[in-house]
Design an enzyme around this catalytic site. Sequence first.
Site, PDB file in Angstrom:
ATOM      1  N   HIS A 350       0.847  -1.197   0.000  1.00  0.00           N
ATOM      2  CA  HIS A 350       0.000   0.000   0.000  1.00  0.00           C
ATOM      3  C   HIS A 350       0.874   1.235   0.000  1.00  0.00           C
ATOM      4  O   HIS A 350       1.927   1.237   0.639  1.00  0.00           O
ATOM      5  CB  HIS A 350      -0.905   0.001   1.244  1.00  0.00           C
ATOM      6  CG  HIS A 350      -2.094   0.873   1.088  1.00  0.00           C
ATOM      7  ND1 HIS A 350      -2.047   2.222   1.332  1.00  0.00           N
ATOM      8  CD2 HIS A 350      -3.359   0.590   0.679  1.00  0.00           C
ATOM      9  CE1 HIS A 350      -3.233   2.733   1.087  1.00  0.00           C
ATOM     10  NE2 HIS A 350      -4.048   1.774   0.682  1.00  0.00           N
ATOM     11  N   ASP A 407      -7.929  -5.211  -0.282  1.00  0.00           N
ATOM     12  CA  ASP A 407      -8.381  -6.071  -1.380  1.00  0.00           C
ATOM     13  C   ASP A 407      -8.040  -7.540  -1.167  1.00  0.00           C
ATOM     14  O   ASP A 407      -8.516  -8.393  -1.907  1.00  0.00           O
ATOM     15  CB  ASP A 407      -7.737  -5.602  -2.697  1.00  0.00           C
ATOM     16  CG  ASP A 407      -8.390  -4.330  -3.223  1.00  0.00           C
ATOM     17  OD1 ASP A 407      -9.589  -4.160  -2.996  1.00  0.00           O
ATOM     18  OD2 ASP A 407      -7.688  -3.514  -3.844  1.00  0.00           O
TER      19      ASP A 407
HETATM   20  N1  ACO Z   1       4.065  -7.705  -4.112  1.00  0.00           N
HETATM   21  C1  ACO Z   1       5.406  -7.727  -4.139  1.00  0.00           C
HETATM   22  N2  ACO Z   1       6.185  -6.632  -3.989  1.00  0.00           N
HETATM   23  C2  ACO Z   1       5.546  -5.466  -3.816  1.00  0.00           C
HETATM   24  C3  ACO Z   1       4.138  -5.369  -3.762  1.00  0.00           C
HETATM   25  C4  ACO Z   1       3.391  -6.538  -3.918  1.00  0.00           C
HETATM   26  N3  ACO Z   1       2.063  -6.528  -3.909  1.00  0.00           N
HETATM   27  N4  ACO Z   1       3.790  -4.086  -3.580  1.00  0.00           N
HETATM   28  C5  ACO Z   1       4.925  -3.391  -3.526  1.00  0.00           C
HETATM   29  N5  ACO Z   1       5.992  -4.225  -3.659  1.00  0.00           N
HETATM   30  C6  ACO Z   1       7.411  -3.842  -3.661  1.00  0.00           C
HETATM   31  C7  ACO Z   1       7.739  -3.189  -4.997  1.00  0.00           C
HETATM   32  O1  ACO Z   1       8.170  -4.131  -5.950  1.00  0.00           O
HETATM   33  C8  ACO Z   1       8.817  -2.215  -4.597  1.00  0.00           C
HETATM   34  O2  ACO Z   1      10.027  -2.930  -4.469  1.00  0.00           O
HETATM   35  P1  ACO Z   1      11.414  -2.275  -4.959  1.00  0.00           P
HETATM   36  O3  ACO Z   1      11.620  -1.116  -4.022  1.00  0.00           O
HETATM   37  O4  ACO Z   1      12.410  -3.363  -4.798  1.00  0.00           O
HETATM   38  O5  ACO Z   1      11.216  -1.843  -6.386  1.00  0.00           O
HETATM   39  C9  ACO Z   1       8.411  -1.765  -3.197  1.00  0.00           C
HETATM   40  O6  ACO Z   1       7.606  -2.832  -2.668  1.00  0.00           O
HETATM   41  C10 ACO Z   1       7.591  -0.470  -3.214  1.00  0.00           C
HETATM   42  O7  ACO Z   1       6.499  -0.652  -4.095  1.00  0.00           O
HETATM   43  P2  ACO Z   1       5.868   0.478  -5.003  1.00  0.00           P
HETATM   44  O8  ACO Z   1       5.160  -0.154  -6.151  1.00  0.00           O
HETATM   45  O9  ACO Z   1       6.908   1.498  -5.331  1.00  0.00           O
HETATM   46  O10 ACO Z   1       4.827   1.102  -4.004  1.00  0.00           O
HETATM   47  P3  ACO Z   1       3.673   2.111  -4.410  1.00  0.00           P
HETATM   48  O11 ACO Z   1       3.375   2.868  -3.181  1.00  0.00           O
HETATM   49  O12 ACO Z   1       4.003   2.860  -5.627  1.00  0.00           O
HETATM   50  O13 ACO Z   1       2.463   1.137  -4.791  1.00  0.00           O
HETATM   51  C11 ACO Z   1       0.693  -0.386  -4.635  1.00  0.00           C
HETATM   52  C12 ACO Z   1       1.500   0.706  -3.920  1.00  0.00           C
HETATM   53  C13 ACO Z   1       0.319   0.096  -6.035  1.00  0.00           C
HETATM   54  C14 ACO Z   1      -0.573  -0.665  -3.855  1.00  0.00           C
HETATM   55  C15 ACO Z   1       1.577  -1.663  -4.725  1.00  0.00           C
HETATM   56  O14 ACO Z   1       1.876  -2.118  -3.425  1.00  0.00           O
HETATM   57  C16 ACO Z   1       0.909  -2.754  -5.542  1.00  0.00           C
HETATM   58  O15 ACO Z   1       1.014  -2.741  -6.775  1.00  0.00           O
HETATM   59  N6  ACO Z   1       0.215  -3.739  -4.878  1.00  0.00           N
HETATM   60  C17 ACO Z   1      -0.474  -4.793  -5.593  1.00  0.00           C
HETATM   61  C18 ACO Z   1      -1.805  -4.310  -6.132  1.00  0.00           C
HETATM   62  C19 ACO Z   1      -2.819  -4.067  -5.025  1.00  0.00           C
HETATM   63  O16 ACO Z   1      -3.043  -4.889  -4.167  1.00  0.00           O
HETATM   64  N7  ACO Z   1      -3.458  -2.910  -5.094  1.00  0.00           N
HETATM   65  C20 ACO Z   1      -4.519  -2.537  -4.152  1.00  0.00           C
HETATM   66  C21 ACO Z   1      -4.032  -1.492  -3.184  1.00  0.00           C
HETATM   67  S1  ACO Z   1      -5.310  -1.076  -2.024  1.00  0.00           S
HETATM   68  C22 ACO Z   1      -6.343  -0.106  -2.898  1.00  0.00           C
HETATM   69  O17 ACO Z   1      -5.990   0.577  -3.804  1.00  0.00           O
HETATM   70  C23 ACO Z   1      -7.714  -0.172  -2.551  1.00  0.00           C
END
Ligand code: ACO
Length: 470
Positions: A350, A407
Amino acid sequence: MNRERHQESTEITELILNAAEKARAEIGIVTKQPTTGKSAKWPIDCNIGPGLEGAIACESKVGYVNGTDGLLSYRGYDIFELCAYSTYEEVSFLLLHGHLPNAAELQEFEQKLIKHRHMNKTLRLLMSFPVEEMNAMAALRMGTIFMRQEFTDVDRESAKPDLSHAISSDEDSIGMETKPSGERHAIYEFKRKKKRRKRKDSNLDDASGLEACYHLIAGVPTVTAAIARLRCGLMPYEPLNDLSHAANLYYMMNGRRPTPIEERVLDVALILHADHGMNASTFAAMVVASTMSDIYFSVGSGIAALNGPLHGGANERVLDTLRDVGSPDNVETWVKQSLAKKKKIPGFGHRVYKTYDPRARILGPLAKFRCLGCKPEIQNLISTAEHLEQQVVSSLDQEKKIFPNVDYYSGVVYTRLGIDPAMFTPLFAVSRVAGWTARVLEYMQNNRIFRPRALYTGEFNQVFKQVDER
Ligand code: ACO
């Protein structure tokens, strides 16, 4: 009303209170929250990352998210308390009006919802499209825009927004690529329009006002349920006036009245998804509203933004993931392979929460509630979800602070309610419409068009060549 509704589902109340207790024990004594927030002195200094991370775009009294301690409250009320003791009707009133309704206010609000749930014109328009072939969110966005047509005079000249309200909202009030100065006065003055003519026979005379918000809160579930039915080649059901918001949604989707437990589970899920700070879909809705477009367009944009797999679209993908993993035995290998490929696992992570999402703390136990008598497929789904959670959290918690988000378990909860995965994200919209409308209404009190800048990293001084010289 709540007490009666909750009496038959006291086990759910206990489950929520236990989740709250567990959260408090795990988080420890949380940094004491201020009793009220402070207004900012604009312009404000803040560190901004890509994706507007860290940016403060406005002030709000609607809801509070603390991603470090895992706290969420609506209008100052803790999410655990609202889920334990309240209903979606009360919570949506709270978000819109800033206080919990008294008995008379609640009754009046419920009557309005009953009235607005009936939307023959919208459903007639919707049914003239091949909804069964469409993406459910695309159909919902279309249906929400059709709801505008319940206002017969919405597109008349006299119903256009009064631009005298737009003083202080024009983007040219500051130089486009200059440092924002926080200047609040626009350079244009607009002539005051003639007073709008009100239609005597309808409350729906203002496509951006409070009545339109009630209409959307009541109507988006009707459209969603109709889409669920039309996708299966079935005719929509008329809402029943003696049912609650959650029970009506369930009834219109499934064609039978829910049991008290089913009703309460859906009600809690609706409360949990009702608002969540300046998330992508709320921001999208607010950006559209800030141009003085109306609240139907605004909510339509919220729906479009919610659809993406990084936002509300993740709930449907969680179920695909759990089915792909197949069983608890495959979890370890599956997670290793996914992380090696740098795949993001739906339902985890998140932008704001760097700890356990409080909503997942309730949805997790709800997904597992009374699962012993469930079909083997459901038991396998729950058990796979639990193992996957443990594996992902133990792999990513220390390094990246990745935990289940809202989610992760919602799809399992909805599956247990007999809801088709294609309808999970529309259900999210059904609930979030309260937050979208509340925040748009609040922002419009002091509207200023959204207009951030981009850091230009392209070329300058290019020499133009005619096409045959390129
Ligand atoms: N699985 C594995 N690794 C993850 C995940 C995940 N679900 N989420 C983040 N990471 C990792 C990223 O790969 C990144 O690693 P790095 O630094 O080595 O590149 C680090 O954690 C930071 O992640 P970002 O994508 O930069 O975080 P951001 O704040 O931009 O994104 C998001 C947040 C979009 C929710 C992300 O965690 C994600 O894509 N999750 C999966 C989709 C999801 O569940 N979305 C629903 C969110 S809740 C909502 O919107 C209602």
